[in-house]
Design a protein around this motif. Structure first.
Motif, PDB file in Angstrom:
ATOM      1  N   VAL A 115      -7.910 -19.949  10.749  1.00 39.58           N
ATOM      2  CA  VAL A 115      -7.102 -21.066  11.250  1.00 39.58           C
ATOM      3  C   VAL A 115      -7.862 -22.380  11.072  1.00 39.58           C
ATOM      4  O   VAL A 115      -7.328 -23.368  10.555  1.00 39.58           O
ATOM      5  N   ALA A 116      -9.134 -22.394  11.492  1.00 44.83           N
ATOM      6  CA  ALA A 116      -9.945 -23.603  11.369  1.00 44.83           C
ATOM      7  C   ALA A 116     -10.167 -23.959   9.902  1.00 44.83           C
ATOM      8  O   ALA A 116     -10.057 -25.133   9.510  1.00 44.83           O
ATOM      9  N   LEU A 117     -10.458 -22.962   9.084  1.00 43.83           N
ATOM     10  CA  LEU A 117     -10.729 -23.209   7.664  1.00 43.83           C
ATOM     11  C   LEU A 117      -9.491 -23.763   6.965  1.00 43.83           C
ATOM     12  O   LEU A 117      -9.565 -24.776   6.245  1.00 43.83           O
ATOM     13  N   ALA A 118      -8.349 -23.121   7.180  1.00 46.95           N
ATOM     14  CA  ALA A 118      -7.109 -23.578   6.538  1.00 46.95           C
ATOM     15  C   ALA A 118      -6.714 -24.965   7.041  1.00 46.95           C
ATOM     16  O   ALA A 118      -6.322 -25.842   6.250  1.00 46.95           O
ATOM     17  N   GLY A 119      -6.825 -25.191   8.363  1.00 46.33           N
ATOM     18  CA  GLY A 119      -6.475 -26.500   8.923  1.00 46.33           C
ATOM     19  C   GLY A 119      -7.339 -27.603   8.354  1.00 46.33           C
ATOM     20  O   GLY A 119      -6.832 -28.674   7.971  1.00 46.33           O
ATOM     21  N   GLY A 120      -8.649 -27.366   8.283  1.00 46.21           N
ATOM     22  CA  GLY A 120      -9.554 -28.371   7.735  1.00 46.21           C
ATOM     23  C   GLY A 120      -9.277 -28.675   6.279  1.00 46.21           C
ATOM     24  O   GLY A 120      -9.283 -29.843   5.854  1.00 46.21           O
ATOM     25  N   LEU A 121      -9.015 -27.637   5.491  1.00 47.51           N
ATOM     26  CA  LEU A 121      -8.748 -27.835   4.065  1.00 47.51           C
ATOM     27  C   LEU A 121      -7.428 -28.575   3.844  1.00 47.51           C
ATOM     28  O   LEU A 121      -7.309 -29.403   2.923  1.00 47.51           O
ATOM     29  N   LEU A 122      -6.415 -28.289   4.660  1.00 43.51           N
ATOM     30  CA  LEU A 122      -5.138 -28.994   4.540  1.00 43.51           C
ATOM     31  C   LEU A 122      -5.294 -30.487   4.836  1.00 43.51           C
ATOM     32  O   LEU A 122      -4.716 -31.332   4.141  1.00 43.51           O
ATOM     33  N   VAL A 123      -6.097 -30.788   5.856  1.00 44.90           N
ATOM     34  CA  VAL A 123      -6.355 -32.197   6.172  1.00 44.90           C
ATOM     35  C   VAL A 123      -7.059 -32.870   4.996  1.00 44.90           C
ATOM     36  O   VAL A 123      -6.712 -33.992   4.600  1.00 44.90           O
ATOM     37  N   ARG A 124      -8.051 -32.195   4.442  1.00 47.92           N
ATOM     38  CA  ARG A 124      -8.791 -32.761   3.307  1.00 47.92           C
ATOM     39  C   ARG A 124      -7.883 -32.970   2.097  1.00 47.92           C
ATOM     40  O   ARG A 124      -8.057 -33.912   1.318  1.00 47.92           O
ATOM     41  N   ALA A 125      -6.898 -32.091   1.936  1.00 40.56           N
ATOM     42  CA  ALA A 125      -6.057 -32.142   0.741  1.00 40.56           C
ATOM     43  C   ALA A 125      -4.956 -33.188   0.831  1.00 40.56           C
ATOM     44  O   ALA A 125      -4.606 -33.815  -0.175  1.00 40.56           O
ATOM     45  N   PHE A 126      -4.415 -33.412   2.025  1.00 40.31           N
ATOM     46  CA  PHE A 126      -3.196 -34.219   2.121  1.00 40.31           C
ATOM     47  C   PHE A 126      -3.344 -35.540   2.892  1.00 40.31           C
ATOM     48  O   PHE A 126      -2.429 -36.358   2.864  1.00 40.31           O
ATOM     49  N   VAL A 127      -4.466 -35.730   3.577  1.00 41.32           N
ATOM     50  CA  VAL A 127      -4.648 -36.963   4.347  1.00 41.32           C
ATOM     51  C   VAL A 127      -5.487 -37.945   3.538  1.00 41.32           C
ATOM     52  O   VAL A 127      -6.490 -37.565   2.939  1.00 41.32           O
ATOM     53  N   LYS A 128      -5.062 -39.205   3.523  1.00 36.88           N
ATOM     54  CA  LYS A 128      -5.758 -40.221   2.734  1.00 36.88           C
ATOM     55  C   LYS A 128      -6.838 -40.950   3.525  1.00 36.88           C
ATOM     56  O   LYS A 128      -7.812 -41.440   2.949  1.00 36.88           O
ATOM     57  N   ASN A 129      -6.672 -41.058   4.844  1.00 41.30           N
ATOM     58  CA  ASN A 129      -7.642 -41.772   5.666  1.00 41.30           C
ATOM     59  C   ASN A 129      -9.006 -41.067   5.613  1.00 41.30           C
ATOM     60  O   ASN A 129      -9.115 -39.882   5.924  1.00 41.30           O
ATOM     61  N   GLU A 130     -10.059 -41.814   5.237  1.00 43.09           N
ATOM     62  CA  GLU A 130     -11.370 -41.213   5.025  1.00 43.09           C
ATOM     63  C   GLU A 130     -11.970 -40.642   6.310  1.00 43.09           C
ATOM     64  O   GLU A 130     -12.623 -39.601   6.284  1.00 43.09           O
ATOM     65  N   LYS A 131     -11.753 -41.338   7.432  1.00 40.09           N
ATOM     66  CA  LYS A 131     -12.310 -40.835   8.683  1.00 40.09           C
ATOM     67  C   LYS A 131     -11.642 -39.526   9.097  1.00 40.09           C
ATOM     68  O   LYS A 131     -12.316 -38.574   9.521  1.00 40.09           O
ATOM     69  N   VAL A 132     -10.316 -39.469   8.945  1.00 35.57           N
ATOM     70  CA  VAL A 132      -9.597 -38.233   9.275  1.00 35.57           C
ATOM     71  C   VAL A 132     -10.007 -37.116   8.316  1.00 35.57           C
ATOM     72  O   VAL A 132     -10.177 -35.960   8.716  1.00 35.57           O
ATOM     73  N   ARG A 133     -10.189 -37.466   7.039  1.00 37.64           N
ATOM     74  CA  ARG A 133     -10.658 -36.468   6.064  1.00 37.64           C
ATOM     75  C   ARG A 133     -12.042 -35.937   6.452  1.00 37.64           C
ATOM     76  O   ARG A 133     -12.347 -34.758   6.256  1.00 37.64           O
ATOM     77  N   GLY A 134     -12.869 -36.838   6.996  1.00 44.16           N
ATOM     78  CA  GLY A 134     -14.188 -36.401   7.456  1.00 44.16           C
ATOM     79  C   GLY A 134     -14.086 -35.380   8.571  1.00 44.16           C
ATOM     80  O   GLY A 134     -14.799 -34.364   8.581  1.00 44.16           O
ATOM     81  N   TRP A 135     -13.161 -35.621   9.511  1.00 51.63           N
ATOM     82  CA  TRP A 135     -12.953 -34.637  10.580  1.00 51.63           C
ATOM     83  C   TRP A 135     -12.401 -33.326  10.025  1.00 51.63           C
ATOM     84  O   TRP A 135     -12.712 -32.241  10.528  1.00 51.63           O
ATOM     85  N   GLY A 136     -11.565 -33.433   8.978  1.00 54.06           N
ATOM     86  CA  GLY A 136     -11.079 -32.222   8.324  1.00 54.06           C
ATOM     87  C   GLY A 136     -12.224 -31.414   7.730  1.00 54.06           C
ATOM     88  O   GLY A 136     -12.236 -30.181   7.805  1.00 54.06           O
ATOM     89  N   GLN A 137     -13.204 -32.108   7.165  1.00 49.80           N
ATOM     90  CA  GLN A 137     -14.380 -31.433   6.622  1.00 49.80           C
ATOM     91  C   GLN A 137     -15.176 -30.753   7.731  1.00 49.80           C
ATOM     92  O   GLN A 137     -15.692 -29.650   7.548  1.00 49.80           O
ATOM     93  N   VAL A 138     -15.269 -31.411   8.884  1.00 51.62           N
ATOM     94  CA  VAL A 138     -15.968 -30.817  10.020  1.00 51.62           C
ATOM     95  C   VAL A 138     -15.281 -29.523  10.464  1.00 51.62           C
ATOM     96  O   VAL A 138     -15.930 -28.488  10.662  1.00 51.62           O
ATOM     97  N   VAL A 139     -13.955 -29.567  10.588  1.00 49.52           N
ATOM     98  CA  VAL A 139     -13.204 -28.379  11.028  1.00 49.52           C
ATOM     99  C   VAL A 139     -13.312 -27.259   9.999  1.00 49.52           C
ATOM    100  O   VAL A 139     -13.485 -26.081  10.359  1.00 49.52           O
ATOM    101  N   ALA A 140     -13.236 -27.610   8.706  1.00 47.92           N
ATOM    102  CA  ALA A 140     -13.396 -26.595   7.663  1.00 47.92           C
ATOM    103  C   ALA A 140     -14.788 -25.987   7.717  1.00 47.92           C
ATOM    104  O   ALA A 140     -14.952 -24.767   7.518  1.00 47.92           O
ATOM    105  N   GLY A 141     -15.795 -26.821   7.981  1.00 46.71           N
ATOM    106  CA  GLY A 141     -17.158 -26.309   8.112  1.00 46.71           C
ATOM    107  C   GLY A 141     -17.279 -25.326   9.262  1.00 46.71           C
ATOM    108  O   GLY A 141     -17.927 -24.278   9.137  1.00 46.71           O
ATOM    109  N   ILE A 142     -16.638 -25.639  10.391  1.00 43.01           N
ATOM    110  CA  ILE A 142     -16.641 -24.724  11.534  1.00 43.01           C
ATOM    111  C   ILE A 142     -15.978 -23.403  11.148  1.00 43.01           C
ATOM    112  O   ILE A 142     -16.446 -22.317  11.508  1.00 43.01           O
TER     113      ILE A 142
END
Length: 352
Positions: free
Chosen positions: A144-171
């Protein structure tokens, strides 16, 4: 921080070295697929380390500047310094990264050496947060965390939000790696060779050595604690063995900070030596009092993995608070042991 491919190669060597004694003691009779077990273990820990790297990178993007400002402002008393170290390490999920940032600030003259010592103590407390997370056994939710983080990284343009997506994917990667490790290690608890070899690690000093070397090889005390807690959850190791390995990880994690002091100012070297000295002294006390520490841990929970995580918290909190009030004395001692360049020559010329 070493790259994951280097860590994976070192991990492969470590696992092979650990596996050889058990394999030599009659692994065949249990029908274990050793190649599959070792490859799964390497893969699980490689995913764990990759997750740590991804999470740290993401946190650096979204909170790195804020953490540096926290550290720079940690000069108003030991309590604030301690709290700053706890907060910074909790955010960065790495005491080594926090202390390396401190060493850089001390080296540049932006932070007084003595003011950095309580922050170092706080970083040792902050690193216990991850062991509590590992003990919760939430690795089943890794996808769940991995898929959620990757989806944020793939579809969100805001760099700060993408950074949080990377954090969640890392978790997610960290939890997924722990899940694979747990599944890979489960057969070991029934293997007589492994059981006998692990009994030998019940000697505290041997357990400390294993924990220190393992942490030195993979350059991550969090990963070591993750493996120790996973093995405890599978019933592969008991509480005293897990505590000894935990203590060893406290020593192994000093390597990063010592390397970071190479070529730095004398003040930066003193900060690195304080971290090493603090960990050596507290680990020595921990080994001497491993019986009471185990008794305290047993009182906090009925499950070994939670006992180890709770002991990790108690050990670091008690050690940090014990040292907090003598940091001025430690600073003066280190200033004598590691004087500024040229001080020795001035001292020799003074009598003349």
């Amino acid at each position: 921080m070493p790259y994951p491919d280097r860590r994976t190669l070192l991990l492969a060597l470590a696992l092979c070295l650990v596996g050889v004694p058990a394999l030599a003691q009659g692994g065949g009779e249990q029908g274990l697929d050793w190649l599959k077990l070792i490859m799964s273990s390497i893969g699980g820990l490689a995913l764990f380390l990759l997750g740590v790297s991804e999470m740290a990178s993401g946190l650096g993007c979204v909170a790195g500047g804020r953490v540096e400002r926290w550290l720079h402002g940690a000069t108003n008393g030991p309590i604030r310094g301690l709290a700053t170290g706890v907060a910074a390490t909790t955010v960065l999920d790495s005491s080594s990264v926090t202390i390396i940032l401190l060493i850089g600030l001390v080296d540049s003259g932006l932070l007084n050496f003595a003011a950095a010592l309580p922050v170092i103590l706080g970083s040792n407390i902050g690193t216990t947060v991850s062991s509590q997370v590992f003990a919760l056994g939430v690795d089943d939710y890794a996808p769940v965390a991995l898929a959620g983080g990757l989806l944020v990284r793939a579809f969100v343009k805001n760099e700060k939000v993408r950074g949080w997506g990377q954090v969640v994917a890392g978790i997610g990667l960290i939890l997924f790696g722990l899940n694979i490790l747990g599944d890979a290690m489960e057969p070991l608890k029934e293997h007589p060779g492994i059981v006998e070899w692990l009994r030998a690690t019940e000697t505290p000093l041997r357990g400390v050595l294993i924990g220190a070397v393992f942490t030195l090889l993979i350059q991550s005390s969090s990963a070591t604690l993750g493996v120790v807690i996973t093995m405890a959850g599978q019933g592969i190791i008991d509480l005293p063995t897990g505590l000894a390995m935990m203590l060893g990880a406290e020593i192994g994690t000093c390597s990063d900070t010592l390397i970071a002091t190479i070529g730095r100012s004398r003040a930066a070297v003193r900060a690195g030596l304080f971290h090493l000295g603090f960990n050596l002294i507290t680990v020595a006390v921990g080994v001497a009092l491993i019986g009471p520490l185990a008794a305290l841990a047993s009182w906090t929970s009925s499950e070994t993995q939670h006992q180890i995580a709770n002991a990790h918290v108690a050990f670091n909190v008690i050690g940090a608070l014990a040292f907090l009030w003598i940091t001025p004395l430690c600073a003066r001692l280190l200033e004598r042991l590691v004087p500024e360049r040229g001080d020795g020559a001035k001292a020799e010329k003074a009598p003349a």
